[in-house]
Scaffold this motif. Structure first.
Motif, mmCIF file in Angstrom:
data_model
loop_
_atom_site.group_PDB
_atom_site.id
_atom_site.type_symbol
_atom_site.label_atom_id
_atom_site.label_comp_id
_atom_site.label_asym_id
_atom_site.label_seq_id
_atom_site.Cartn_x
_atom_site.Cartn_y
_atom_site.Cartn_z
ATOM 1 N N ALA A 185 0.711 -1.153 0.099
ATOM 2 C CA ALA A 185 -0.042 -0.045 -0.093
ATOM 3 C C ALA A 185 0.992 1.072 0.066
ATOM 4 C CB ALA A 185 -0.946 0.138 1.048
ATOM 5 N N ASP A 238 0.405 5.465 -0.429
ATOM 6 C CA ASP A 238 -0.842 6.763 -0.525
ATOM 7 C C ASP A 238 -0.924 7.383 -1.797
ATOM 8 O OD1 ASP A 238 -2.248 8.404 1.155
ATOM 9 O OD2 ASP A 238 -0.942 10.151 0.726
ATOM 10 N N LEU A 273 -3.589 -0.146 -4.412
ATOM 11 C CA LEU A 273 -3.079 -1.203 -3.777
ATOM 12 C C LEU A 273 -2.589 -2.407 -4.605
ATOM 13 C CD1 LEU A 273 -3.111 -2.362 -0.871
ATOM 14 C CD2 LEU A 273 -5.477 -3.414 -1.344
ATOM 15 N N GLU A 281 -2.522 -4.794 -9.323
ATOM 16 C CA GLU A 281 -3.630 -4.197 -8.582
ATOM 17 C C GLU A 281 -4.443 -5.157 -7.794
ATOM 18 O OE1 GLU A 281 -5.750 -0.927 -10.258
ATOM 19 O OE2 GLU A 281 -4.273 -0.171 -11.467
ATOM 20 N N TYR A 320 -5.183 3.641 -2.661
ATOM 21 C CA TYR A 320 -5.136 3.581 -1.260
ATOM 22 C C TYR A 320 -5.351 4.659 -0.656
ATOM 23 C CZ TYR A 320 -2.780 2.454 3.158
ATOM 24 O OH TYR A 320 -2.289 2.658 4.422
ATOM 25 N N GLN A 321 -6.032 5.003 0.527
ATOM 26 C CA GLN A 321 -6.580 5.932 1.761
ATOM 27 C C GLN A 321 -5.755 5.313 2.917
ATOM 28 O OE1 GLN A 321 -9.122 8.510 0.858
ATOM 29 N NE2 GLN A 321 -7.584 8.723 -0.495
ATOM 30 N N SER A 322 -6.288 4.241 3.531
ATOM 31 C CA SER A 322 -5.734 3.836 4.895
ATOM 32 C C SER A 322 -6.107 2.458 4.916
ATOM 33 C CB SER A 322 -6.967 4.701 5.822
ATOM 34 O OG SER A 322 -8.085 4.391 5.734
ATOM 35 N N ASP A 323 -5.608 1.884 6.106
ATOM 36 C CA ASP A 323 -5.735 0.409 6.392
ATOM 37 C C ASP A 323 -5.961 0.213 7.908
ATOM 38 O OD1 ASP A 323 -2.982 -0.996 7.474
ATOM 39 O OD2 ASP A 323 -2.705 0.539 6.035
ATOM 40 N N ILE A 351 -8.552 -2.582 4.076
ATOM 41 C CA ILE A 351 -7.743 -1.438 3.204
ATOM 42 C C ILE A 351 -8.830 -0.601 2.595
ATOM 43 C CG2 ILE A 351 -5.952 -0.992 1.549
ATOM 44 C CD1 ILE A 351 -6.006 -4.295 2.933
ATOM 45 N N MET A 357 -9.828 2.337 -0.142
ATOM 46 C CA MET A 357 -9.459 2.902 -1.418
ATOM 47 C C MET A 357 -10.616 3.940 -1.843
ATOM 48 S SD MET A 357 -7.682 -0.247 -3.596
ATOM 49 C CE MET A 357 -9.068 -1.479 -3.289
ATOM 50 N N ASP A 375 -13.475 -0.822 -0.127
ATOM 51 C CA ASP A 375 -12.709 -1.617 0.926
ATOM 52 C C ASP A 375 -12.521 -2.902 0.733
ATOM 53 O OD1 ASP A 375 -12.924 0.798 2.582
ATOM 54 O OD2 ASP A 375 -14.829 -0.081 3.838
#
Length: 643
Positions: free
Chosen positions: A34, A36, A40, A64, A94-97, A110, A112, A122
């Motif tokens: 991942a 930023d 992903l 991907e 990707y944003q966060s996990d 994860i 997106m 997600d």
């Protein structure tokens, strides 16, 4: 000052380094990368690893993790949508996990986001710590101001490095389910799908294995399994375009199933359960069996299944009180523990003496059973055995009181005549309708409230969704039918299990039409096939064992000549085949000779002795019937390897 700190924090977030996410089971790893504001990626799936850099140097897939249509991907996408402005492209980054601990697993989520729209996906992975299975699924969220149309919405994607890769999959038909085919993956498209609407395990099944080291071997070779946990239409696609990667995309079949995702709505796809082993097909099977028994079955797969006699092949629809009592006595004499009364016991205005009426009218036919269900329960209690009953709750007949009262409850296209199933009158109830859900739940609830001593229900489903049209859904949401049916079905099963967790329920659908991991978490077992011929059952049960444990596989000693094939097979052979799953009988005890009764008595006694090993043990398939050597051999071993 506060504004300056905020800017610094944003700058720090913008420069986050790439992150390796290890999705680990005890012996396997799915490695994700991942970064930023970038897609992903899946980097690796196989034996457990701890050093990402070593993986990247030696072996990296670098695809991907959830490829979307519209910006460069030239193989089958996992996701395709149409935004309200007509844009059909999606660009997920990707944003966060986060990680969430569960009792026996860790869930990795994860998040997106589309670069240009308030549209989110997600990717979720559940890694078990008590077996080597990883469940993967997507959660699609619409934050836009208008609806987004989901054109394709796969559960997950998995890249597989090209080489001498073979696929093993099941195919068949009524009475010939789960035959195994093994073939090499070649350039182009390999695809399996089902379009029956409500029972997806006849022609193809939502399971496959990929053998990475050439022709599949039973106990050696790197092997990947993929199982879709869904009870409706599905599609597995392996797209092989270049010389590097096989692209596996699996999920709900999107044909005639566009889904309008409203503002603020979330769509969760069914899980794709992945398993990897370097111990061949057998290693993958044992992983799935362990996953099922420990995590994915009613009672956690830890309750011994009873030996039983089912009345169907003994009397068919010719149910009488005297006949049922005699069959109960017959199964007691040979050591059985449960008697199940099959179809033919119900109907008031319309009598269920032929198969063209009365489904939906779940009242006892007092002419056949003058003392009712309670009379049979009393007889079973005297004999010291348990009692079970057959139901077909999702179905009706046009010749029934239910249909006369609620013709709007059946699945039917406007301006079209009904296409009917069994008996020329069978129809399917629309489980997308909450009133129908309440009715189907009430069938079981009323039965168990009135007769709490009932130990077992055989739940049948004998018709496909042959009429595409919901009288409940709005005109612009008719393409939601296949989705809403199974959502409603699951809601009903959840309600039943919440109230009756100890009730044993068999999953039957004209035989093996619902042998899938979408329904089985709510059932204790499945009816493997309506074909009880022992020789053919060897092949069907062999294929079924690829993905399902013996404890869930109903396997019965049946008549000779066999009712489906007219083949005469020795009773000893029939009992041996039946003992390789959950042993039962599909026979009329009164036709057995004293010698045959003694053989059945001995088989049931032997089975009770080995039952814990067969039902809870690890399966090793030693000699395949598909190799045409005239023999098939199975071995069951305890976890401790002491029996």
């Amino acid at each position: 000052m506060r504004k300056q700190l905020t800017i610094l924090a944003l700058l720090a977030a913008a420069s986050l380094p790439a992150k390796d996410i290890f999705v680990n089971t005890p012996r396997t790893t799915l490695l994700l990368k991942a970064e930023d504001n970038k897609p992903l990626h899946i980097s690796y799936y196989g034996d457990k690893v701890t050093d990402a850099e070593e993986v990247y140097r030696a072996f990296s897939l670098w695809q991907e993790a959830y490829p979307a249509f519209g910006l460069g991907n030239d193989f089958i996408p996992a996701l395709s949508v149409r935004h309200a402005d007509g844009n059909m492209s999606t660009e997920l980054v990707y944003q966060s996990d986060k990680e969430t601990k569960e009792a026996n697993a860790t869930v990795y989520t994860i998040t997106m986001k589309d670069k240009a729209y308030d549209f989110y996906v997600d990717m979720c992975y559940r890694a078990y710590d008590n077996c080597d299975v990883i469940e993967a699924w997507s959660v699609i969220r619409n934050g836009e101001k208008k609806p987004v149309t989901l054109l394709k919405y796969a559960s997950a994607y998995l890249p597989v490095r090209q080489g001498d890769v073979w696929v093993s999959h099941e195919h068949g038909n009524w009475g010939a389910e789960a035959y195994i085919t093994e073939e090499p993956l070649k350039p182009g498209i390999f695809e399996m799908h089902d379009l029956t609407g409500n029972k997806n395990s006849y022609e193809n099944r939502p399971n496959m294995m990929l053998s990475l080291d050439g022709k599949p071997q039973e106990n050696s070779g790197r092997t990947i399994g993929a199982v879709l946990c869904w009870s409706g239409n599905f599609r597995f696609t392996v797209d092989t375009q270049d010389k590097k990667t096989h692209h596996l995309v699996a999920g709900i079949d999107d044909a005639n199933s566009q889904y309008s995702l409203a503002k603020g709505e979330t769509f969760t796809t069914p899980a794709l359960a992945l398993a990897y082993s370097d111990e061949g097909k057998g290693g993958v099977s044992r992983s799935y069996h362990r996953w099922a028994r420990l995590n994915n079955m009613v009672h956690n797969g830890n309750a011994l299944r009873k030996t039983l006699l089912n009345s169907w092949e003994g009397v068919y629809l010719n149910v009488t009180e005297e006949g049922m009592v005699k069959m109960m006595d017959g199964v007691k004499q040979v050591g059985g523990e449960l008697f199940v009364m099959d179809d033919g016991w119900f109907g008031d205005k319309y009598k269920r003496s032929i198969d063209n009426c009365a489904l939906g009218d779940w009242v006892v036919d007092k002419e056949k059973l003058p003392h009712g269900i309670e009379g049979l329960l009393a007889e079973a209690k005297k004999l010291g055995i348990k009692f079970g009953i057959w139901l077909e709750p999702e179905m009706s007949n046009t010749k029934s009181e239910l249909f006369e009262k609620h013709p709007d409850w059946v699945i039917k296209a406007p301006k079209r005549d009904l296409k009917c199933g069994r008996g020329g009158t069978q129809v399917v109830l629309d489980l997308g309708n909450p009133k129908v859900q309440d009715f189907v739940f009430s069938i079981v609830d009323d039965m168990m409230t009135k007769y709490p001593e009932i130990d077992y229900i055989k739940w049948d489903a004998n018709m496909n969704i042959s009429n595409h049209g919901s009288q409940y859904l709005t005109a612009n949401n008719q393409s939601h039918l296949y989705i809403e049916y199974h959502r409603g079905f699951e809601k009903v099963l959840q309600r039943i299990r919440a109230k009756y967790p100890d009730l044993t329920i068999q999953d039957c659908a004209s035989g093996g039409g619902r042998v899938n991991w979408g329904t089985l978490p709510y059932f204790d077992e499945f009816w493997t096939s309506d074909n009880t011929d022992a020789l053919q059952r060897v092949y069907m049960q062999w294929g079924t064992s690829y993905f399902f444990p013996a404890i869930a596989m109903a396997s019965h000693i049946s008549n000779a000549p066999n009712h489906q094939t007219a083949r005469t097979v020795p009773l000893k052979y029939r009992t041996d085949v039946a003992m390789s799953g959950r042993l039962g009988m599909e026979i009329q005890p009164k036709v057995l000779s004293d010698e045959d009764k003694e053989q059945c008595r001995k088989a049931i006694a032997d089975y009770k002795r080995i039952r814990p090993i067969v039902q809870f043990g690890n399966l090793y398939r030693l000699q395949s019937p598909y190799e045409k050597k005239g023999v098939a051999s199975l071995m069951y071993v305890t976890d401790m390897k002491d029996k």
